[in-house]
Design an enzyme around this catalytic site. Structure first.
Site, PDB file in Angstrom:
ATOM      1  N   ASP A   1     -34.607  48.639 -88.783  1.00  0.00           N
ATOM      2  CA  ASP A   1     -33.558  48.331 -87.969  1.00  0.00           C
ATOM      3  C   ASP A   1     -32.780  49.679 -87.565  1.00  0.00           C
ATOM      4  OD1 ASP A   1     -31.443  45.464 -87.927  1.00  0.00           O
ATOM      5  OD2 ASP A   1     -30.557  47.460 -87.726  1.00  0.00           O
TER       6      ASP A   1
ATOM      7  N   VAL B   1     -28.709  39.713 -81.443  1.00  0.00           N
ATOM      8  CA  VAL B   1     -30.013  39.752 -80.442  1.00  0.00           C
ATOM      9  C   VAL B   1     -30.658  38.231 -80.339  1.00  0.00           C
ATOM     10  CG1 VAL B   1     -32.047  40.931 -80.002  1.00  0.00           C
ATOM     11  CG2 VAL B   1     -30.142  42.174 -81.191  1.00  0.00           C
TER      12      VAL B   1
ATOM     13  N   HIS C   1     -36.221  36.824 -84.716  1.00  0.00           N
ATOM     14  CA  HIS C   1     -36.467  37.949 -85.684  1.00  0.00           C
ATOM     15  C   HIS C   1     -35.930  37.912 -87.155  1.00  0.00           C
ATOM     16  CE1 HIS C   1     -32.263  38.872 -84.202  1.00  0.00           C
ATOM     17  NE2 HIS C   1     -31.906  39.233 -85.685  1.00  0.00           N
TER      18      HIS C   1
HETATM   19  P1  5GP Z   1     -28.808  39.959 -85.742  1.00  0.00           P
HETATM   20  O1  5GP Z   1     -27.469  39.971 -85.913  1.00  0.00           O
HETATM   21  O2  5GP Z   1     -29.014  39.533 -84.303  1.00  0.00           O
HETATM   22  O3  5GP Z   1     -29.380  38.988 -86.678  1.00  0.00           O
HETATM   23  O4  5GP Z   1     -29.452  41.235 -85.884  1.00  0.00           O
HETATM   24  C1  5GP Z   1     -29.692  42.153 -84.740  1.00  0.00           C
HETATM   25  C2  5GP Z   1     -30.370  43.431 -85.534  1.00  0.00           C
HETATM   26  O5  5GP Z   1     -30.985  44.097 -84.412  1.00  0.00           O
HETATM   27  C3  5GP Z   1     -29.109  44.114 -85.941  1.00  0.00           C
HETATM   28  O6  5GP Z   1     -29.247  44.433 -87.460  1.00  0.00           O
HETATM   29  C4  5GP Z   1     -28.947  45.598 -85.267  1.00  0.00           C
HETATM   30  O7  5GP Z   1     -28.662  46.584 -85.899  1.00  0.00           O
HETATM   31  C5  5GP Z   1     -30.421  45.561 -84.919  1.00  0.00           C
HETATM   32  N1  5GP Z   1     -30.595  46.049 -83.460  1.00  0.00           N
HETATM   33  C6  5GP Z   1     -29.920  45.866 -82.371  1.00  0.00           C
HETATM   34  N2  5GP Z   1     -30.578  46.908 -81.343  1.00  0.00           N
HETATM   35  C7  5GP Z   1     -31.562  47.482 -81.718  1.00  0.00           C
HETATM   36  C8  5GP Z   1     -32.706  48.435 -81.092  1.00  0.00           C
HETATM   37  O8  5GP Z   1     -32.368  48.653 -80.064  1.00  0.00           O
HETATM   38  N3  5GP Z   1     -33.406  49.183 -81.956  1.00  0.00           N
HETATM   39  C9  5GP Z   1     -33.480  48.536 -83.603  1.00  0.00           C
HETATM   40  N4  5GP Z   1     -34.502  49.036 -83.970  1.00  0.00           N
HETATM   41  N5  5GP Z   1     -32.410  47.671 -84.035  1.00  0.00           N
HETATM   42  C10 5GP Z   1     -31.707  47.180 -83.145  1.00  0.00           C
END
Ligand code: 5GP
Ligand code: ZN
Length: 117
Positions: free
Chosen positions: A31, A97, A101
């Site tokens: 992440d 996102v 995931h």
């Molecule tokens: P969510 O809140 O959707 O469950 O988690 C999305 C995660 O994706 C977040 O922890 C954020 O830091 C990570 N994330 C967002 N954009 C990117 C990216 O471009 N690369 C990586 N490695 N992680 C990302």
């Protein structure tokens, strides 16, 4: 591929990522904004918006995603003393996102499941 989906782009190598595991169906990468000493995301290569997007036809992929998540956690030596997985789903789930995931959080005690009731 869903247009402008950041995780589809990571799966295709169009955005750089620090991958810890990949095969023909899933990719695991660190992440970008870690919330624990070890914070890895595991995604299917195929775009599915969220856990709510899984159908009965996706059972095999859903099981594989979870089994590979456990495999990655073992490879990262997290199985002992343990780790947390999270699949944030929708607005109240904190999903930002919209490509499904699995978060793997480890390297310290992760603590209570939610900070507020
Ligand atoms: P969510 O809140 O959707 O469950 O988690 C999305 C995660 O994706 C977040 O922890 C954020 O830091 C990570 N994330 C967002 N954009 C990117 C990216 O471009 N690369 C990586 N490695 N992680 C990302
Ligand atoms: Zn996607």
């Amino acid at each position: 591929m869903s247009e402008n989906c950041v995780f589809c782009k990571i799966a295709k190598g169009e955005i750089p990522s620090r991958n810890v595991y990949e095969d023909d169906r899933v990719v695991a990468f660190y992440d970008i904004n870690p919330q624990a000493p070890v914070h890895v995301l595991v995604i299917p290569r195929r775009h599915i918006d969220s856990l709510d997007g899984f159908t009965v036809d996706d059972r095999d992929l859903a099981g594989y995603l979870l089994e590979r998540t456990a495999h990655v956690a073992r490879e990262l030596r997290l199985a002992e003393p343990g780790y947390r997985i999270s699949i944030n789903t929708g607005a109240h789930g904190g999903q930002e996102v919209f490509h499904i995931h699995v978060h793997i959080l480890g390297g310290r005690p992760i603590g209570p499941l939610a900070s507020r009731r």
